[in-house]
Structure formats: C-alpha cells, structure tokens
Scaffold this motif. Structure first.
Motif, PDB file in Angstrom:
ATOM      1  N   VAL A  61       0.847  -1.183   0.000  1.00  0.00           N
ATOM      2  CA  VAL A  61       0.000   0.000   0.000  1.00  0.00           C
ATOM      3  C   VAL A  61       0.890   1.242   0.000  1.00  0.00           C
ATOM      4  O   VAL A  61       2.032   1.214   0.457  1.00  0.00           O
ATOM      5  CB  VAL A  61      -0.934   0.026   1.221  1.00  0.00           C
ATOM      6  CG1 VAL A  61      -1.921  -1.131   1.166  1.00  0.00           C
ATOM      7  CG2 VAL A  61      -0.146   0.004   2.520  1.00  0.00           C
ATOM      8  N   CYS A 113       1.347   5.584  -4.631  1.00  0.00           N
ATOM      9  CA  CYS A 113       0.164   5.497  -5.477  1.00  0.00           C
ATOM     10  C   CYS A 113       0.264   6.513  -6.605  1.00  0.00           C
ATOM     11  O   CYS A 113       1.137   7.388  -6.596  1.00  0.00           O
ATOM     12  CB  CYS A 113      -1.088   5.737  -4.632  1.00  0.00           C
ATOM     13  SG  CYS A 113      -1.221   7.424  -3.996  1.00  0.00           S
ATOM     14  N   ARG A 159      -4.682   2.670  -0.157  1.00  0.00           N
ATOM     15  CA  ARG A 159      -4.544   2.485  -1.601  1.00  0.00           C
ATOM     16  C   ARG A 159      -3.447   1.461  -1.906  1.00  0.00           C
ATOM     17  O   ARG A 159      -2.288   1.628  -1.530  1.00  0.00           O
ATOM     18  CB  ARG A 159      -4.189   3.821  -2.272  1.00  0.00           C
ATOM     19  CG  ARG A 159      -5.221   4.899  -2.019  1.00  0.00           C
ATOM     20  CD  ARG A 159      -4.823   6.214  -2.646  1.00  0.00           C
ATOM     21  NE  ARG A 159      -5.722   7.302  -2.263  1.00  0.00           N
ATOM     22  CZ  ARG A 159      -5.593   8.562  -2.628  1.00  0.00           C
ATOM     23  NH1 ARG A 159      -4.568   8.904  -3.417  1.00  0.00           N
ATOM     24  NH2 ARG A 159      -6.447   9.469  -2.217  1.00  0.00           N
ATOM     25  N   GLU A 160      -3.846   0.394  -2.597  1.00  0.00           N
ATOM     26  CA  GLU A 160      -2.882  -0.634  -2.993  1.00  0.00           C
ATOM     27  C   GLU A 160      -2.099  -0.175  -4.221  1.00  0.00           C
ATOM     28  O   GLU A 160      -2.632   0.532  -5.082  1.00  0.00           O
ATOM     29  CB  GLU A 160      -3.608  -1.946  -3.299  1.00  0.00           C
ATOM     30  CG  GLU A 160      -4.336  -2.512  -2.094  1.00  0.00           C
ATOM     31  CD  GLU A 160      -5.041  -3.815  -2.439  1.00  0.00           C
ATOM     32  OE1 GLU A 160      -5.165  -4.112  -3.660  1.00  0.00           O
ATOM     33  OE2 GLU A 160      -5.469  -4.517  -1.516  1.00  0.00           O
TER      34      GLU A 160
END
Length: 315
Positions: A21, A42, A28-29
């Motif tokens: 993440v 991300c 959020r991966e």
C-alpha cells in the motif's frame, strides 16, 4: 511474480501474500515504488523522474541538494528577467509623477532652462530631495547635506528636472541595466547602481557650489557605462561599440550647460571601481570578497561626505 510486504497465517498454518500500500495513503494498494527510496507510492504521489517515478519527499530532497544556477560573477540567474531594472525605472517614473503633482501647474514637465529649455524646472519635490550642500531657503531656514539632510545623497538619484531629462536617463537604464543585471545578478547589479549613484552625488557635494541643487539618475547611469566596459572586458567580449557612446556622453557632459560634471564623473569612477570589485573577485569566497569590497567603497564615500561636512560647518 507476486510482491510481498509481509506474511499472514491462514487457517491451515500456511502464508498468503499481502498487496503493498502507498506509504502516504495506506488505503490504496499499489505495485509502483519510488526509484530513490523504494517505498510504495500510489498514482497521486508519483512524481516523474529521469528514471521511473519518485515520491514527493525524495523530489523535495533532490531540489534542496541541487545548487541554483549562478552567473559568471556569482549572481542569481533571475537577473536575466531584468526585474531590478524594471523596478528602478518604475520608481523613477513614479517620482517624476509626484514631482509634477507637487508643482501645481508649474514648469515641472518641460519649459525650464536646461537642455535648450526642454528640461523642466525645479519643483517642491526636487527642492526637497536634490543634492544641496548648504543653502539658506526663502523662509530663512538653512538646509542641505551639511545641515544633516543626508538623505539628499540618495533621493537625488531618483528625481529629474522634467520629462525629457527622465526619458534620456531611463532609455539608458533600460539598455544598460538589462545587460548588466543578466551577467551580475539582481543583488550585485542593484549594489552597483546604488553605489554609482551615491558616488556621483557625493562628488557633487564635494566639488560643486554648495548652494547649487543637482538631481538625476545620470550619476548611476554613468556608473553603468563604466561597469559595462569593465564587465565585457572581463568576459573577453568586444567593447569597441561601448567606447564611442561613452565618449559622446562625456562630450555632452562638458559642453551642455546645466549638466553636473562632478556628478557624471563621480558616478563614472565609482561605477568602474565597483565593477572591478565584482568582476575580478577570486572564485574562492567570491561573495565575501564582493560584499567586503562594496562595503569599503560605501564607507569611503560616507567618509568623504563627513569630511566635506566638517569643512562647511567648521566641525
């Protein structure tokens, strides 16, 4: 291949992979990592780099470690925009507007005695701010630099006798100022301009009649003429086009009535000396050498003004 950021046991005692993440947004991966610190980031946190992407912290750290661009004489590259030159022109224009406004319909804009009658006359503002050694005013009061009005040595370089006087000096400042500011940087150019202007006004105080007022940016402009010659020679550039212009201006200085010879020559000399300090400072500790040299010039000018004051006041 599966990314792993840790292991978790399952019901049968085995392990299952977990998706990385974003280190700034744990909800959020992501499978993208910063190419500098290797932390997961991300799409919102990605910053384009020469290779791959970097996180915001690494980008900021990289900017801090990069030295800003400098000119050949150690100045900031922002001088290429000519901000100081533009501000100086705007300040001179503003002072001209205020001067005309202070005259209440007199001959501030044009119609004075100088330059074939094209230059404007004195105004309450030029009376207040011009270089004046010592004089008795109509109301019986005594004023001038010798009487403690030292501000005149600075304000005089921003005041002009009429619009023609202003336009001639501002055209020269626009041409010379942008070039010098680009190669010296904003701060060094401003120091040069102010020292040359002050030097010319101190020369007026030393050598001109004590009750004869003088004003104009030409003290600083002549300093710029001398400086651009010194700077271009230091850079190994052709100076053949500069000399004729300087000679023509010197001829005007000595032949046209109403022009301050002391002011022009004083600005010329101080501008040349300041330019030598800025241009020929050793690369090692260049900034310190330039600052110290400029400070010495300033102290010398103030010392000369003090000596003149003592002569006039008997102190």
């Amino acid at each position: 291949m599966t990314e792993r950021s840790g292991q978790a046991g399952d019901a049968t005692g085995g392990s299952v992979p977990t998706t990385p993440v974003c280190y700034r947004h744990p909800d959020r991966e992501t499978y993208v990592r910063c190419t500098r610190c290797n932390r997961p980031i991300c799409p919102e946190c990605m910053r384009d780099a020469s290779v791959g992407h970097q996180c915001p912290e690494c980008v900021s750290e990289g900017r801090r470690s990069v030295r800003p661009a400098r000119t050949a004489f150690g100045g900031g590259a922002a001088g290429r925009h000519g901000y100081v030159t533009k501000v100086l022109i705007a300040l001179n224009v503003l002072m001209m507007v205020l001067s005309i406004a202070s005259d209440h319909g007199g001959d501030a804009a044009a119609g004075g005695s100088g330059f074939g009658g094209l230059m404007g006359g004195g105004t309450p503002l030029t009376d207040w701010g011009s270089v004046l050694g010592q004089a008795v005013f109509p109301d019986g009061t005594v004023g001038g630099v010798a009487e403690g009005q030292w501000y005149r040595l600075v304000t005089a370089m921003f005041l002009h006798y009429g619009v023609v006087h202003l336009l001639l000096n501002m055209w020269a400042l626009w041409v010379l100022g942008r070039t010098l500011e680009a190669v010296l940087g904003p701060l060094r150019f401003l120091a040069l301009y102010l020292l040359a202007g002050l030097g010319g006004n101190v020369a007026v105080y030393l050598f001109s009649p004590v009750n004869q007022p003088s004003a104009g940016a030409s003290t600083a402009i002549f300093g710029l003429f001398a400086a651009i010659f010194v700077i271009m020679r230091r850079l190994g550039r052709d100076t053949s086009s500069i000399v004729p212009i300087l000679v023509i201006n010197l001829i005007f200085t000595f032949t046209v009535p109403g022009i301050s010879i002391a002011g022009h020559l004083g600005g010329l000399v101080v501008g040349a000396v300041t330019a030598l300090v800025l241009a020929y400072a050793p690369r090692m500790r260049r900034g310190v050498f330039q600052a110290a040299g400029s400070a010495i010039i300033l102290v010398a000018l103030l010392g000369l003004a003090l000596v003149r004051t003592g002569m006039l006041t008997g102190g």
